[in-house]
Design a protein around this motif. Structure first.
Motif, short mmCIF file in Angstrom:
data_model
loop_
_atom_site.label_atom_id
_atom_site.label_comp_id
_atom_site.label_asym_id
_atom_site.label_seq_id
_atom_site.Cartn_x
_atom_site.Cartn_y
_atom_site.Cartn_z
N ARG A 1 43.05 40.73 43.82
CA ARG A 1 42.06 40.67 42.75
C ARG A 1 42.67 41.13 41.42
N LYS A 2 43.47 42.19 41.45
CA LYS A 2 44.12 42.66 40.22
C LYS A 2 45.08 41.62 39.67
N GLN A 3 45.83 40.97 40.56
CA GLN A 3 46.76 39.92 40.13
C GLN A 3 46.01 38.76 39.51
N THR A 4 44.88 38.40 40.10
CA THR A 4 44.06 37.32 39.56
C THR A 4 43.57 37.66 38.16
N ILE A 5 43.14 38.90 37.96
CA ILE A 5 42.66 39.33 36.64
C ILE A 5 43.78 39.25 35.61
N ARG A 6 44.97 39.74 35.98
CA ARG A 6 46.09 39.73 35.02
C ARG A 6 46.47 38.31 34.63
N VAL A 7 46.56 37.43 35.62
CA VAL A 7 46.97 36.04 35.33
C VAL A 7 45.91 35.32 34.50
N ALA A 8 44.64 35.53 34.82
CA ALA A 8 43.56 34.88 34.07
C ALA A 8 43.56 35.35 32.61
N ASN B 1 45.95 29.81 43.43
CA ASN B 1 46.02 30.37 42.08
C ASN B 1 44.80 29.98 41.27
N ILE B 2 43.62 30.49 41.67
CA ILE B 2 42.39 30.19 40.94
C ILE B 2 42.33 30.93 39.61
N ALA B 3 43.28 31.83 39.36
CA ALA B 3 43.28 32.56 38.10
C ALA B 3 43.49 31.63 36.92
N VAL B 4 44.36 30.62 37.10
CA VAL B 4 44.63 29.68 36.01
C VAL B 4 43.56 28.60 35.98
N LEU C 1 42.27 41.48 26.69
CA LEU C 1 41.90 42.84 27.09
C LEU C 1 40.44 42.93 27.52
N VAL C 2 39.57 42.22 26.80
CA VAL C 2 38.15 42.20 27.17
C VAL C 2 37.97 41.57 28.56
N VAL D 1 40.18 41.54 30.98
CA VAL D 1 40.67 42.52 31.96
C VAL D 1 39.61 43.59 32.21
N LEU D 2 39.03 44.14 31.14
CA LEU D 2 38.04 45.21 31.28
C LEU D 2 36.80 44.74 32.03
N VAL D 3 36.30 43.56 31.66
CA VAL D 3 35.07 43.06 32.28
C VAL D 3 35.30 42.70 33.74
N PHE D 4 36.38 41.97 34.02
CA PHE D 4 36.64 41.56 35.40
C PHE D 4 36.98 42.76 36.29
N SER D 5 37.64 43.76 35.72
CA SER D 5 37.98 44.96 36.50
C SER D 5 36.73 45.72 36.91
N ALA D 6 35.70 45.61 36.08
CA ALA D 6 34.44 46.30 36.39
C ALA D 6 33.39 45.32 36.90
N ALA D 7 33.84 44.19 37.46
CA ALA D 7 32.93 43.10 37.84
C ALA D 7 31.80 43.57 38.75
N GLY D 8 32.14 44.31 39.78
CA GLY D 8 31.13 44.75 40.74
C GLY D 8 30.07 45.62 40.09
N LYS D 9 30.50 46.60 39.29
CA LYS D 9 29.56 47.52 38.64
C LYS D 9 28.67 46.78 37.63
N ILE D 10 29.28 45.90 36.81
CA ILE D 10 28.52 45.18 35.79
C ILE D 10 27.48 44.27 36.44
N ALA D 11 27.88 43.56 37.49
CA ALA D 11 26.95 42.65 38.17
C ALA D 11 25.76 43.41 38.74
N ARG D 12 26.02 44.63 39.29
CA ARG D 12 24.93 45.42 39.86
C ARG D 12 23.99 45.92 38.76
N VAL D 13 24.55 46.33 37.62
CA VAL D 13 23.73 46.86 36.53
C VAL D 13 22.92 45.76 35.85
N LEU D 14 23.59 44.65 35.49
CA LEU D 14 22.91 43.58 34.76
C LEU D 14 22.04 42.72 35.66
#
Length: 207
Positions: free
Chosen positions: A35-42, A105-108, A150-151, A153-166
């Motif tokens: 998941r981290k690799q996918t975020i970085r590549v995307a 490679n669904i990141a691209v 950077l945005v 990376v930040l949003v996707f890294s917190a995907a689980g938390k953001i989805a639960r909150v919103l």
């Protein structure tokens, strides 16, 4: 050139919060490292699309003999279509995305292209690059690509938390809000391009 407008347009179009459901669905079988690799590549792919569009986009349209005014009208129309999709709470840029054949490679594809960055993003960067008169203004446009990455990376890294909150409702509201902002920017681009193509439209006193 108003330097804040390209960044506002980019953030509205890329709108990683609106892409969160896709990111979660595509990576639900991934482990933490994948998941981290996918975020970085995307994020890096999104940056490259934005940077290359800002630096080389003008040369490409000159090669094909397209006028800036025509490109503004075309780009503004694409932005408006994207904005209308977002106002209906559909993901920007992508529409129906075919993931078959994309491999692991669904990141691209389809995350970075076309869900995060697509034709409307490329058009916008080319238009604002044309308005940039100084080298440092183009450097700022490339820098905005870094901000967008950077945005992402930040949003996707917190995907689980953001989805639960919103929740689904919150994500839909955010997508519609970004769509409204994008529609206003699209109208400005269309107005500028149409006046350049048909100067009589900008003449005072025309009825």
């Amino acid at each position: 050139m108003d330097l804040y407008k390209p960044l506002v347009a980019l953030l509205a179009m890329v709108n990683p919060i609106g892409i969160l459901p896709f990111f979660i669905a595509f990576t639900q079988e991934f482990d933490r490292t994948q998941r981290k690799q996918t975020i970085r590549v995307a994020a890096f792919t999104s940056f490259m699309v934005i940077a290359l569009s800002a630096l080389l986009g003008l040369k490409l349209i000159e090669f094909f003999g397209i006028s800036i005014a025509s490109f503004q009208v075309g780009g503004g129309t694409l932005l408006l279509i994207t904005a209308l999709q977002m106002l209906n709470a559909k993901p920007p840029e992508g529409g129906q995305v075919e993931t078959e054949g994309a491999g692991a490679n669904i990141a691209v594809v389809p995350l970075a292209i076309p869900l995060l960055t697509g034709p409307a993003t490329i058009s916008t960067m080319v238009i604002y690059a044309q308005k940039s008169k100084l080298w440092w203004e183009q450097a700022v446009l490339v820098g905005y690509g870094v901000v967008v990455a950077l945005v992402v990376v930040l949003v996707f890294s917190a995907a689980g938390k953001i989805a639960r909150v919103l929740g689904t409702t919150g994500i839909n509201i955010m997508t519609r809000l970004m769509g409204l902002i994008l529609a206003a920017l699209a109208v400005e681009l269309l107005q500028s391009g149409l006046i350049d193509l048909f100067p009589i439209l900008g003449a005072k006193g025309v009825r």
